[in-house]
Design an enzyme around this catalytic site. Structure first.
Site, PDB file in Angstrom:
ATOM      1  N   TRP A  31       0.779  -1.217   0.019  1.00  0.00           N
ATOM      2  CA  TRP A  31       0.001   0.052   0.114  1.00  0.00           C
ATOM      3  C   TRP A  31       0.960   1.327  -0.141  1.00  0.00           C
ATOM      4  O   TRP A  31       0.236   2.351   0.022  1.00  0.00           O
ATOM      5  CB  TRP A  31      -0.945  -0.262   1.297  1.00  0.00           C
ATOM      6  CG  TRP A  31      -0.349  -0.456   2.623  1.00  0.00           C
ATOM      7  CD1 TRP A  31       0.256   0.372   3.437  1.00  0.00           C
ATOM      8  CD2 TRP A  31      -0.382  -1.757   3.241  1.00  0.00           C
ATOM      9  NE1 TRP A  31       0.982  -0.312   4.299  1.00  0.00           N
ATOM     10  CE2 TRP A  31       0.406  -1.626   4.386  1.00  0.00           C
ATOM     11  CE3 TRP A  31      -0.722  -2.935   2.778  1.00  0.00           C
ATOM     12  CZ2 TRP A  31       0.589  -2.618   5.000  1.00  0.00           C
ATOM     13  CZ3 TRP A  31      -0.470  -4.115   3.487  1.00  0.00           C
ATOM     14  CH2 TRP A  31       0.241  -3.948   4.716  1.00  0.00           C
ATOM     15  N   ARG A  32       2.182   1.185  -0.043  1.00  0.00           N
ATOM     16  CA  ARG A  32       3.079   2.302  -0.172  1.00  0.00           C
ATOM     17  C   ARG A  32       3.509   2.669  -1.525  1.00  0.00           C
ATOM     18  O   ARG A  32       4.204   3.578  -1.696  1.00  0.00           O
ATOM     19  CB  ARG A  32       4.255   2.280   0.748  1.00  0.00           C
ATOM     20  CG  ARG A  32       4.037   2.143   2.182  1.00  0.00           C
ATOM     21  CD  ARG A  32       5.379   2.085   3.032  1.00  0.00           C
ATOM     22  NE  ARG A  32       4.995   2.149   4.467  1.00  0.00           N
ATOM     23  CZ  ARG A  32       5.578   1.706   5.457  1.00  0.00           C
ATOM     24  NH1 ARG A  32       6.606   1.162   5.337  1.00  0.00           N
ATOM     25  NH2 ARG A  32       5.372   1.971   6.580  1.00  0.00           N
ATOM     26  N   GLU A  44      -5.866   0.759   5.262  1.00  0.00           N
ATOM     27  CA  GLU A  44      -6.067   1.133   6.642  1.00  0.00           C
ATOM     28  C   GLU A  44      -7.083   0.424   7.482  1.00  0.00           C
ATOM     29  O   GLU A  44      -6.773   0.415   8.805  1.00  0.00           O
ATOM     30  CB  GLU A  44      -6.113   2.740   6.606  1.00  0.00           C
ATOM     31  CG  GLU A  44      -4.884   3.443   6.146  1.00  0.00           C
ATOM     32  CD  GLU A  44      -3.710   3.314   6.939  1.00  0.00           C
ATOM     33  OE1 GLU A  44      -3.829   2.841   8.168  1.00  0.00           O
ATOM     34  OE2 GLU A  44      -2.876   3.396   6.635  1.00  0.00           O
ATOM     35  N   GLN A  49      -5.921  -2.394  14.413  1.00  0.00           N
ATOM     36  CA  GLN A  49      -5.799  -3.276  15.703  1.00  0.00           C
ATOM     37  C   GLN A  49      -5.171  -4.785  14.945  1.00  0.00           C
ATOM     38  O   GLN A  49      -5.491  -5.895  15.601  1.00  0.00           O
ATOM     39  CB  GLN A  49      -7.190  -3.610  16.405  1.00  0.00           C
ATOM     40  CG  GLN A  49      -7.432  -2.591  17.217  1.00  0.00           C
ATOM     41  CD  GLN A  49      -6.646  -2.159  18.075  1.00  0.00           C
ATOM     42  OE1 GLN A  49      -6.497  -2.681  19.322  1.00  0.00           O
ATOM     43  NE2 GLN A  49      -5.855  -1.105  18.144  1.00  0.00           N
ATOM     44  N   TYR A  89     -12.762  -8.876  14.313  1.00  0.00           N
ATOM     45  CA  TYR A  89     -13.461  -7.618  14.317  1.00  0.00           C
ATOM     46  C   TYR A  89     -14.244  -7.369  12.738  1.00  0.00           C
ATOM     47  O   TYR A  89     -13.938  -6.693  12.070  1.00  0.00           O
ATOM     48  CB  TYR A  89     -12.444  -6.439  14.381  1.00  0.00           C
ATOM     49  CG  TYR A  89     -11.970  -6.277  15.644  1.00  0.00           C
ATOM     50  CD1 TYR A  89     -12.755  -6.777  16.973  1.00  0.00           C
ATOM     51  CD2 TYR A  89     -10.824  -5.587  16.088  1.00  0.00           C
ATOM     52  CE1 TYR A  89     -12.099  -6.562  18.237  1.00  0.00           C
ATOM     53  CE2 TYR A  89     -10.337  -5.481  17.244  1.00  0.00           C
ATOM     54  CZ  TYR A  89     -11.097  -6.042  18.250  1.00  0.00           C
ATOM     55  OH  TYR A  89     -10.393  -5.816  19.626  1.00  0.00           O
ATOM     56  N   TYR A 127      -8.101   8.212  13.645  1.00  0.00           N
ATOM     57  CA  TYR A 127      -6.916   7.630  13.072  1.00  0.00           C
ATOM     58  C   TYR A 127      -6.954   7.598  11.507  1.00  0.00           C
ATOM     59  O   TYR A 127      -6.312   7.994  10.927  1.00  0.00           O
ATOM     60  CB  TYR A 127      -6.529   6.352  13.631  1.00  0.00           C
ATOM     61  CG  TYR A 127      -5.494   5.718  12.669  1.00  0.00           C
ATOM     62  CD1 TYR A 127      -4.311   6.266  12.805  1.00  0.00           C
ATOM     63  CD2 TYR A 127      -5.719   4.632  11.891  1.00  0.00           C
ATOM     64  CE1 TYR A 127      -3.141   5.604  11.911  1.00  0.00           C
ATOM     65  CE2 TYR A 127      -4.896   4.155  11.069  1.00  0.00           C
ATOM     66  CZ  TYR A 127      -3.703   4.623  11.103  1.00  0.00           C
ATOM     67  OH  TYR A 127      -2.650   4.111  10.163  1.00  0.00           O
ATOM     68  N   ASP A 145      -2.078   6.711  16.572  1.00  0.00           N
ATOM     69  CA  ASP A 145      -2.390   5.389  16.995  1.00  0.00           C
ATOM     70  C   ASP A 145      -1.585   4.904  18.089  1.00  0.00           C
ATOM     71  O   ASP A 145      -0.873   5.637  18.791  1.00  0.00           O
ATOM     72  CB  ASP A 145      -2.142   4.764  15.450  1.00  0.00           C
ATOM     73  CG  ASP A 145      -0.594   4.247  15.301  1.00  0.00           C
ATOM     74  OD1 ASP A 145       0.086   5.020  15.691  1.00  0.00           O
ATOM     75  OD2 ASP A 145      -0.327   3.174  14.573  1.00  0.00           O
ATOM     76  N   CYS A 200      11.156   1.566  17.873  1.00  0.00           N
ATOM     77  CA  CYS A 200      10.545   2.205  19.266  1.00  0.00           C
ATOM     78  C   CYS A 200       9.672   1.111  19.769  1.00  0.00           C
ATOM     79  O   CYS A 200       8.466   1.545  19.976  1.00  0.00           O
ATOM     80  CB  CYS A 200      10.184   3.533  19.455  1.00  0.00           C
ATOM     81  SG  CYS A 200       9.789   4.064  21.222  1.00  0.00           S
ATOM     82  N   CYS A 207      16.993   1.121  21.747  1.00  0.00           N
ATOM     83  CA  CYS A 207      17.541   2.680  22.279  1.00  0.00           C
ATOM     84  C   CYS A 207      19.070   2.948  21.701  1.00  0.00           C
ATOM     85  O   CYS A 207      19.319   4.021  21.562  1.00  0.00           O
ATOM     86  CB  CYS A 207      17.262   2.717  23.866  1.00  0.00           C
ATOM     87  SG  CYS A 207      15.607   2.590  24.239  1.00  0.00           S
ATOM     88  N   CYS A 216      15.663  11.817  24.131  1.00  0.00           N
ATOM     89  CA  CYS A 216      14.504  10.973  24.864  1.00  0.00           C
ATOM     90  C   CYS A 216      14.223  11.061  26.074  1.00  0.00           C
ATOM     91  O   CYS A 216      15.127  10.274  26.684  1.00  0.00           O
ATOM     92  CB  CYS A 216      14.581   9.731  24.214  1.00  0.00           C
ATOM     93  SG  CYS A 216      13.141   8.387  24.598  1.00  0.00           S
TER      94      CYS A 216
END
Length: 362
Positions: A31-32, A44, A49, A89, A127, A145, A200, A207, A216
DNA sequence: AACACGGGGAC
DNA sequence: GTCCCAGTGTT
């Protein structure tokens, strides 16, 4: 530390640094490669979720089966749910269909092109409206999100409980300020989510190789594993499903689930839910039409046990396969209908039911 | 504001 | 076992 003071200058460098990081580290995802709002919308909804790895094959199948919003609008809802089967869902699939028809029939096939118009569509919330508006139309509106909560709570040291309304407002306000300094809103939105997804991360964030390590707050104070703060959810509900699988001449009796419960519009068998586990058919209280049929029928197999874990429920199911004599096949509850195996394979079903069918008949 | 809504993958 | 995922809709 008060993040609003921007004491180390992170607020103005944050977006450009993440955009730069993104160009170096982004994954190649289907989708990019598109600016088509329909394809972006579809991706999307699927990714709500849902992890990228789980959603990707579904996205491929959907864009192939329904290349345009008009194709999806024409689809049979049952066929669409069947394609969605296993993703969970299921209201997402029903809303997908409803919005496809709305866009096709009321908007002449032209997708809404602003955040506020997108927000009016069924299944599109804050979102998703921000994602489509920025990715497809370049609107400068921030996505917020799960990834964004995690990245922002850590970088800016925000320890508000992200399930509360006030915290959501805090993050939304900060996100809106941060996107103002982005070179490109679409790239920045992709960047912060990608950064949260692969760098992250919830556990074991990287880190040591982080481009904003020294800005940070969480890293500098050793709190990266404690952020974001999220209050606990309710314990999972225990449910006991006793399925009566009526069989006649190779056909099985199924019904569409219509109650306000899980798996709405999917198909399963005659179901007796009990408050406690039942280990034998005779311990299950049966109401009249079914009790008669069961009395005059033949247990065709040992009960099959199965368990399905959902986020919020644990379902322990037992399936009783029962051969029904010809003269009783019209005595069952009216919502049950007889289906041949090939028909059953084309019905949308919960994973619990699919697994049982594989186990009993596969 | 709280809750309901799936299924799976990572640890 | 635990966490949580490119969240939304309803009550």
């Amino acid at each position: 530390m008060n993040w609003q003071s921007d004491s180390n200058g992170i607020e103005t460098t944050f977006a450009p640094v993440l955009e730069q990081w993104y160009e170096l580290h982004k994954r190649d995802l289907p989708w990019r490669h598109t600016l088509d709002p329909y394809a972006i919308w579809l991706s999307e909804i699927i990714l709500q979720q849902t992890r990228v790895a789980q959603g990707k094959p579904y996205y491929e199948r959907f864009v192939t089966t329904y290349p345009t919003v008009a194709d999806m609008a024409r689809a049979d809802e049952r066929e669409l749910l069947r394609l969605w089967q296993g993703l969970g869902y299921y209201s997402r699939a029903r809303n997908l269909h409803q919005t496809a028809r709305y866009v096709t029939e009321k908007l002449s096939g032209k997708f809404p092109d602003t955040y506020h118009e997108l927000l009016k569509m069924k299944g599109i919330g804050n979102y998703t409206a921000a994602a489509i508006a920025s990715f497809a139309f370049g609107e400068r509106v921030p996505v917020v999100d799960g990834n964004v909560y995690r990245v922002l709570s850590r970088v800016f040291g925000i320890d508000e409980d992200i399930t509360t309304t006030t915290a959501k407002k805090t993050f939304a306000t900060l996100a809106m300020r941060l996107i103002q300094t982005a070179n490109d809103p679409a790239t920045y939105n992709q960047a912060i989510m990608e950064f949260g997804a692969i760098h992250c991360t919830p556990v074991a964030p990287d880190c040591l190789l982080c481009p904003i390590q020294q800005q940070c707050v969480a890293y500098l104070t050793g709190r990266q594993h404690r952020l974001p703060v999220k209050s606990k959810k309710a314990p999972v509900r225990e449910r006991y499903f006793n399925y009566l699988v009526f069989r006649n001449e190779g056909r099985l009796a199924l019904r569409e689930r219509t109650a306000r419960d899980i798996w709405q519009n999917l198909y399963d068998f005659y179901l007796l839910e009990t408050d406690e586990p039942k280990t034998a058919l005779r311990d299950i209280p049966l109401s009249d039409p079914v009790a008669q049929v069961v009395d005059q029928s033949v247990p065709a197999a040992l009960p099959v046990e199965s368990m399905q874990l959902l986020s919020h429920q644990r379902i322990r199911a037992r399936f009783y396969l029962i051969d029904v004599p010809d003269e009783l096949i019209n005595s069952l509850p009216i919502d049950l209908q007889w289906y041949l195996p090939v028909e059953i394979s084309n019905l949308p079903k919960p994973v619990l039911i699919t697994n049982y069918l594989d186990q009993q008949f596969g």
